[in-house]
Design a protein around this motif. Sequence first.
Motif, PDB file in Angstrom:
ATOM      1  N   ASP A 112      -6.978   1.627   0.338  1.00 22.01           N
ATOM      2  CA  ASP A 112      -6.531   2.632  -0.632  1.00 22.01           C
ATOM      3  C   ASP A 112      -5.257   3.318  -0.156  1.00 22.01           C
ATOM      4  N   LYS A 115      -2.316   0.754  -0.301  1.00 19.48           N
ATOM      5  CA  LYS A 115      -1.897   0.482  -1.676  1.00 19.48           C
ATOM      6  C   LYS A 115      -1.204   1.690  -2.304  1.00 19.48           C
ATOM      7  N   TYR A 116      -1.699   2.878  -2.015  1.00 24.14           N
ATOM      8  CA  TYR A 116      -1.157   4.103  -2.607  1.00 24.14           C
ATOM      9  C   TYR A 116      -0.576   5.001  -1.519  1.00 24.14           C
ATOM     10  N   GLN A 125       3.194   3.577   5.251  1.00 22.29           N
ATOM     11  CA  GLN A 125       2.478   2.439   4.680  1.00 22.29           C
ATOM     12  C   GLN A 125       2.193   1.383   5.745  1.00 22.29           C
ATOM     13  N   ARG A 129      -1.356  -0.314   6.774  1.00 25.91           N
ATOM     14  CA  ARG A 129      -1.539  -1.758   6.812  1.00 25.91           C
ATOM     15  C   ARG A 129      -2.079  -2.191   8.176  1.00 25.91           C
ATOM     16  N   GLN A 167      -6.865  -7.659  -3.100  1.00 23.56           N
ATOM     17  CA  GLN A 167      -6.113  -6.452  -3.434  1.00 23.56           C
ATOM     18  C   GLN A 167      -5.165  -6.071  -2.299  1.00 23.56           C
ATOM     19  N   VAL A 171      -0.548  -6.028  -2.285  1.00 23.32           N
ATOM     20  CA  VAL A 171       0.322  -4.879  -2.019  1.00 23.32           C
ATOM     21  C   VAL A 171       1.701  -5.366  -1.569  1.00 23.32           C
TER      22      VAL A 171
END
Length: 219
Positions: A112, A115-116, A125, A129, A167, A171
Motif C-alpha cells: 500500500d 503503490k501510494y 517509494q 519497495r 499489484q 507499480v
Amino acid sequence: MLPILYSFRRCPYAIRARYVIAYLDIQVHLREVLLKSKPPELLALGGRSTVPQLIDSHGERYPESLDIIFWALSFSKNHERASQLWPETSKEQNKIRSWIVYNDHFFKYWLDRYKYADRYPESSQSFYRYKGEVFLHRLDKRLKVHSFLFGECLSVADIAIFPFVRQFSLVDWDWFEQSPYHNVKAWLAGFLNSDIFKSVVMVKHDVWKAGQEDILYPA
C-alpha cells in the motif's frame, strides 16, 4: 437461487475469491461494484460494505475473501481439486495459513505504501519497495525448488498471494521485469497468462444495477 458475489474487478482480495470459485467451477451471480457508488443492496446488508462479499443460497453472508474461499472449498463438488488446494492435514493447512497471514499483514502493508507513496511522505517509494522485497525474496527462495509454494500442485496459498504480487509488479513494471526475482516472475506469469485468469477471472463486466439480467460466473 445461486449465491451472489459482490466483487470489484481489480481488487486483489476479489481476484483471489473469483479465482478459487472459477477453479472449482462453482456458479454464482456476479455483481460488479463501483466502489464510489456502492449499490443499496450491498449497503442494506449492514456492517462491512467492502468487497468481495458472498451471500449463499440460504442467505448466509461471507464478508471476507478468505471466508468466500473456504466456503467454496466446502461447497465444491470437485473434491479432487478442493483437496489439492487445501490439504487434509492440519500441519499443511497451518503452513498455508502462515503464508497467507504474512502476505495479508506484512506484504500488504508495504505494498500500500509503495503503490501510494505520495500518501505516505515520511519515507520514499524506493524504501517502501525495499521493505516489500523482503517478501519477494522469501517467495523467490521458496519457488526455486518447486513450481508452486507447496510443491508441484497449486494451493490456496498461491491463489491468495499472487494478486498482491501482481499489484506490486504493476507499480513499476520495468523495475519488476529487471528485478532478480526470476522464480517469482515465472510463477506470476503462469497465473497472468493462464486462460482462467485472462478469459474468466479478469473479464470486464458492467457495474451491476438492480433489475438487470444476472451475470453468471463463471460463464
